[in-house]
Structures are given as structure tokens and as C-alpha cells.
Design a protein around this motif. Sequence first.
Motif, PDB file in Angstrom:
ATOM      1  N   SER A  85       0.851  -1.162   0.025  1.00 14.82           N
ATOM      2  CA  SER A  85      -0.066   0.049  -0.047  1.00 14.82           C
ATOM      3  C   SER A  85       0.804   1.296   0.112  1.00 14.82           C
ATOM      4  CB  SER A  85      -0.871   0.154   1.189  1.00 14.82           C
ATOM      5  OG  SER A  85      -1.417   1.312   1.217  1.00 14.82           O
ATOM      6  N   THR A  86       1.741   1.318   0.748  1.00 15.39           N
ATOM      7  CA  THR A  86       2.751   2.463   0.733  1.00 15.39           C
ATOM      8  C   THR A  86       3.685   2.633  -0.617  1.00 15.39           C
ATOM      9  OG1 THR A  86       3.156   1.958   3.134  1.00 15.39           O
ATOM     10  CG2 THR A  86       4.819   3.463   1.979  1.00 15.39           C
ATOM     11  N   GLU A  89       1.166   4.245  -3.057  1.00 19.46           N
ATOM     12  CA  GLU A  89       0.902   5.537  -2.785  1.00 19.46           C
ATOM     13  C   GLU A  89       2.127   6.666  -2.863  1.00 19.46           C
ATOM     14  OE1 GLU A  89      -0.474   5.653   1.317  1.00 19.46           O
ATOM     15  OE2 GLU A  89      -1.980   4.379   0.920  1.00 19.46           O
ATOM     16  N   ASP A  90       3.049   6.098  -3.175  1.00 14.41           N
ATOM     17  CA  ASP A  90       4.379   6.914  -3.367  1.00 14.41           C
ATOM     18  C   ASP A  90       5.043   6.923  -4.613  1.00 14.41           C
ATOM     19  OD1 ASP A  90       6.385   8.474  -2.689  1.00 14.41           O
ATOM     20  OD2 ASP A  90       7.235   7.523  -0.945  1.00 14.41           O
TER      21      ASP A  90
END
Length: 110
Positions: A85-86, A89-90
Amino acid sequence: MNLKLSHYYRVSRPLFDQVEERTKRAIYVTRTAMFRVIDEESWSLIEQGQFQQIPSEMLAELINIELLVPEEGNELQTIIQQNQSTIAEDENLYLVIQPTAYCQLGCHYF
């Protein structure tokens, strides 16, 4: 909610606190990079799974730092999902270069 001790922690050997005159342990939770010091009696209760005997404030803190996690959860899968997920998102990637002492002593400076 049923709880269990996380797989992702490190705990020190017992250390005697001369000021408080009691034995304590240092605990580092690797999932959250959180560090706490607790008394030996509390650690013994945690190891034995006797979470209901731990004071409610301490219990809430141990859940918050993820030393105690839901029993039915799959910790590894949760960590993988958090990482994915991280990543999604980045858009930035980081590279950290950490020189060693060998570099400081082996490199020539003018």
C-alpha cells in the motif's frame, strides 16, 4: 478481541534498575520501530499470555505499539499489505548510502 504476542519484537535480558530496585526489560517492536521498558512481572504475564492481568493502560499501549496483535490475524500478510500500500501511494524512491568506518579510514583526502 483475543490477542497474541507479535512475532516481530526483540527483548533484552533482565536488567536490575537500582533506582526503582526492580528488574526490568527493554522491548523493541520491529513492526513499528517502537521501544519500551517494562517490569519483569509484566513481561512474564505477556509471555504466558495472561493479558487480562496487565493494567488496562499498559495493555492499550502494548496494542498501540503492536507488541500485542489480534490472535486471528496473519502478521506477515498484514506487513506485506502495508508495504504494498505504501509503495502504491508513493511515486518516489529513495537511495541511502551509508559510509562505513573503513571508508573514513581508507579514503585519501587532499
